[in-house]
Write a protein that holds these residues in place. Structure first.
Motif, PDB file in Angstrom:
ATOM      1  N   VAL A   1       9.629  36.772-115.621  1.00 36.69           N
ATOM      2  CA  VAL A   1       9.554  37.098-114.195  1.00 36.69           C
ATOM      3  C   VAL A   1       8.622  38.279-113.958  1.00 36.69           C
ATOM      4  N   MET A   2       8.515  39.179-114.943  1.00 36.39           N
ATOM      5  CA  MET A   2       7.536  40.256-114.837  1.00 36.39           C
ATOM      6  C   MET A   2       6.119  39.683-114.822  1.00 36.39           C
ATOM      7  N   ALA A   3       5.892  38.686-115.673  1.00 36.70           N
ATOM      8  CA  ALA A   3       4.573  38.045-115.693  1.00 36.70           C
ATOM      9  C   ALA A   3       4.298  37.326-114.374  1.00 36.70           C
ATOM     10  N   ASP A   4       5.331  36.730-113.792  1.00 42.04           N
ATOM     11  CA  ASP A   4       5.147  36.038-112.519  1.00 42.04           C
ATOM     12  C   ASP A   4       4.851  37.023-111.397  1.00 42.04           C
ATOM     13  N   CYS A   5       5.390  38.237-111.503  1.00 44.66           N
ATOM     14  CA  CYS A   5       5.042  39.281-110.532  1.00 44.66           C
ATOM     15  C   CYS A   5       3.545  39.590-110.604  1.00 44.66           C
ATOM     16  N   GLU A   6       2.997  39.586-111.814  1.00 43.15           N
ATOM     17  CA  GLU A   6       1.554  39.801-111.964  1.00 43.15           C
ATOM     18  C   GLU A   6       0.784  38.702-111.240  1.00 43.15           C
ATOM     19  N   ARG A   7       1.262  37.475-111.333  1.00 43.17           N
ATOM     20  CA  ARG A   7       0.640  36.379-110.570  1.00 43.17           C
ATOM     21  C   ARG A   7       0.730  36.663-109.075  1.00 43.17           C
ATOM     22  N   GLY A   8       1.907  37.093-108.633  1.00 40.77           N
ATOM     23  CA  GLY A   8       2.093  37.377-107.213  1.00 40.77           C
ATOM     24  C   GLY A   8       1.174  38.470-106.713  1.00 40.77           C
ATOM     25  N   LEU A   9       0.796  39.372-107.608  1.00 41.42           N
ATOM     26  CA  LEU A   9      -0.113  40.466-107.251  1.00 41.42           C
ATOM     27  C   LEU A   9      -1.578  40.055-107.385  1.00 41.42           C
ATOM     28  N   GLY A  10      -1.812  38.766-107.673  1.00 40.04           N
ATOM     29  CA  GLY A  10      -3.185  38.276-107.793  1.00 40.04           C
ATOM     30  C   GLY A  10      -3.834  38.622-109.110  1.00 40.04           C
ATOM     31  N   ARG A  11      -3.011  38.770-110.162  1.00 39.09           N
ATOM     32  CA  ARG A  11      -3.547  39.129-111.469  1.00 39.09           C
ATOM     33  C   ARG A  11      -3.126  38.097-112.518  1.00 39.09           C
ATOM     34  N   PRO A  12      -3.576  36.839-112.381  1.00 41.75           N
ATOM     35  CA  PRO A  12      -3.163  35.800-113.331  1.00 41.75           C
ATOM     36  C   PRO A  12      -3.599  36.091-114.759  1.00 41.75           C
ATOM     37  N   GLU A  13      -4.690  36.827-114.917  1.00 49.25           N
ATOM     38  CA  GLU A  13      -5.152  37.150-116.268  1.00 49.25           C
ATOM     39  C   GLU A  13      -4.143  38.026-117.001  1.00 49.25           C
ATOM     40  N   ARG A  14      -3.450  38.886-116.277  1.00 50.90           N
ATOM     41  CA  ARG A  14      -2.432  39.726-116.896  1.00 50.90           C
ATOM     42  C   ARG A  14      -1.210  38.878-117.285  1.00 50.90           C
ATOM     43  N   ALA A  15      -0.862  37.918-116.431  1.00 50.59           N
ATOM     44  CA  ALA A  15       0.250  37.024-116.752  1.00 50.59           C
ATOM     45  C   ALA A  15      -0.051  36.240-118.027  1.00 50.59           C
ATOM     46  N   LEU A  16      -1.286  35.781-118.167  1.00 56.72           N
ATOM     47  CA  LEU A  16      -1.670  35.038-119.367  1.00 56.72           C
ATOM     48  C   LEU A  16      -1.653  35.937-120.598  1.00 56.72           C
ATOM     49  N   ALA A  17      -2.062  37.182-120.418  1.00 60.41           N
ATOM     50  CA  ALA A  17      -2.017  38.117-121.543  1.00 60.41           C
ATOM     51  C   ALA A  17      -0.581  38.343-121.993  1.00 60.41           C
ATOM     52  N   MET A  18       0.332  38.433-121.043  1.00 60.23           N
ATOM     53  CA  MET A  18       1.743  38.612-121.367  1.00 60.23           C
ATOM     54  C   MET A  18       2.306  37.393-122.087  1.00 60.23           C
ATOM     55  N   ALA A  19       1.771  36.214-121.766  1.00 58.07           N
ATOM     56  CA  ALA A  19       2.237  34.990-122.420  1.00 58.07           C
ATOM     57  C   ALA A  19       1.900  34.967-123.903  1.00 58.07           C
ATOM     58  N   GLY A  20       0.953  35.800-124.315  1.00 58.50           N
ATOM     59  CA  GLY A  20       0.576  35.851-125.721  1.00 58.50           C
ATOM     60  C   GLY A  20       1.137  37.047-126.462  1.00 58.50           C
TER      61      GLY A  20
ATOM     62  N   LYS B   1      10.648  36.625-128.797  1.00 54.82           N
ATOM     63  CA  LYS B   1      12.016  37.143-128.808  1.00 54.82           C
ATOM     64  C   LYS B   1      12.882  36.497-127.721  1.00 54.82           C
ATOM     65  N   LEU B   2      12.258  35.729-126.841  1.00 54.58           N
ATOM     66  CA  LEU B   2      13.000  35.072-125.765  1.00 54.58           C
ATOM     67  C   LEU B   2      13.814  33.907-126.309  1.00 54.58           C
ATOM     68  N   ASP B   3      14.908  33.582-125.633  1.00 47.71           N
ATOM     69  CA  ASP B   3      15.631  32.370-125.990  1.00 47.71           C
ATOM     70  C   ASP B   3      14.848  31.164-125.473  1.00 47.71           C
ATOM     71  N   LYS B   4      15.353  29.963-125.732  1.00 47.97           N
ATOM     72  CA  LYS B   4      14.604  28.750-125.364  1.00 47.97           C
ATOM     73  C   LYS B   4      14.333  28.686-123.860  1.00 47.97           C
ATOM     74  N   ALA B   5      15.332  29.016-123.068  1.00 49.63           N
ATOM     75  CA  ALA B   5      15.141  28.994-121.616  1.00 49.63           C
ATOM     76  C   ALA B   5      14.051  29.972-121.193  1.00 49.63           C
ATOM     77  N   GLY B   6      14.044  31.153-121.807  1.00 51.93           N
ATOM     78  CA  GLY B   6      13.034  32.144-121.477  1.00 51.93           C
ATOM     79  C   GLY B   6      11.643  31.699-121.880  1.00 51.93           C
ATOM     80  N   GLN B   7      11.530  31.029-123.018  1.00 54.49           N
ATOM     81  CA  GLN B   7      10.229  30.548-123.480  1.00 54.49           C
ATOM     82  C   GLN B   7       9.699  29.444-122.565  1.00 54.49           C
ATOM     83  N   VAL B   8      10.594  28.577-122.103  1.00 52.19           N
ATOM     84  CA  VAL B   8      10.169  27.535-121.155  1.00 52.19           C
ATOM     85  C   VAL B   8       9.717  28.179-119.851  1.00 52.19           C
ATOM     86  N   GLU B   9      10.455  29.184-119.403  1.00 52.28           N
ATOM     87  CA  GLU B   9      10.083  29.883-118.170  1.00 52.28           C
ATOM     88  C   GLU B   9       8.711  30.538-118.325  1.00 52.28           C
TER      89      GLU B   9
END
Length: 277
Positions: free
Chosen positions: A87-106, A112-120
């Protein structure tokens, strides 16, 4: 959360708990009111991680992404947990910073996330790809063992729906229809509008019967509830104002503490407080 509140004086803990209950109760149906309650809880117990998290979700629900991100970061520092990472990464999307969200995805936190968190996180990353106009990359991002599995999990409907929507955006209508159908099969709780999207693809239109709002009664003789809803809104506003007056106390933190984070009063917060001064 209960354990965290035990660190507060009993009366304060009860007051904070009441406000958090209202946040949870209203966040879907009336996010602005939920946000107002979260601000009260935040002023009373800003050093409690559960309060910071609730404030973050209330801000997120009202699209105050910068504020939400700050609260989620504070909660993460307090608990050491990574569960808020998507959800922190999605906030970056909401702020118009998709590149930061993608960086967080890596980042290592994802592992360390559980399966639900990884799918999210996968859903957020695919959304970030779409934000950048990379439709095919978004489709590939969603392709995963979880998508291919026939087992239905809490996230299955949303994952299939996102995949169908990406396919449709890429002009792959037949595949999109198939996956909207699969999303509908998994959507037992109506979390998506997959049925409406399928109907739209099939050219089916739904027409609602018009009801005159001036009528005192509807077709089955029950009373019109418009006035009652207005009264309920007035009651909610009065309850918030009363809670604000009752909880206008000194906050329980020390400004000399290295983790102290001053809270800025938002415009919405000021409106809740009214003209107390």
């Amino acid at each position: 959360m209960r354990q965290e509140l035990l660190s507060l004086p009993k009366g304060l803990a009860e007051e904070v708990s009441k406000n958090l209950v209202m946040v949870a109760r209203l966040i879907d149906e009336d996010p602005e009111q939920a946000y107002a309650y979260s601000r009260i809880a935040l002023r009373l117990a800003s050093r409690v991680a559960a309060v910071r998290e609730a404030a973050g979700f209330a801000a997120y629900a009202t699209q105050k992404y910068s504020e939400a991100l700050a609260e989620f970061r504070a909660a993460k520092r307090m608990t050491g947990s990574v569960e808020l990472w998507p959800v922190m990464a999605d906030c970056e999307r909401g702020l118009g910073r998709p590149e930061r969200a993608l960086a967080m995805a890596g980042e290592p936190e994802v592992q360390k996330l559980d399966k639900a968190g990884q799918v999210e996180m996968r859903l957020v990353a695919a959304g970030a790809r779409r934000d950048q106009g990379q439709l095919e990359a978004a489709i590939v991002t969603l392709q995963s063992p979880e998508l291919a599995s026939n087992a239905v999990q809490p996230w299955t409907a949303r994952l299939r729906y996102a995949y169908a929507d990406a396919l449709l955006a890429a002009g792959r209508e037949d595949e999109a229809r198939e996956w909207f159908g699969k999303a509908l099969e998994a959507d037992k709780d109506g979390a998506t509008d997959a049925s409406d999207r399928l109907a739209e693809l099939d050219g089916v239109e739904f027409v609602d019967a018009a009801i005159d709002p001036s009528d005192d009664e509807d077709r089955d003789g029950t009373e019109n509830l418009v006035d009652d809803e207005d009264d309920d809104e007035d009651d909610d506003e009065a309850e918030i104002a009363a809670a604000e007056r009752a909880t206008d106390v000194t906050e329980y933190y020390d400004e000399d503490d290295e983790e102290y984070e001053p809270l800025e009063q938002s415009a919405a917060d000021a409106e809740v407080r009214g003209d107390k001064a």
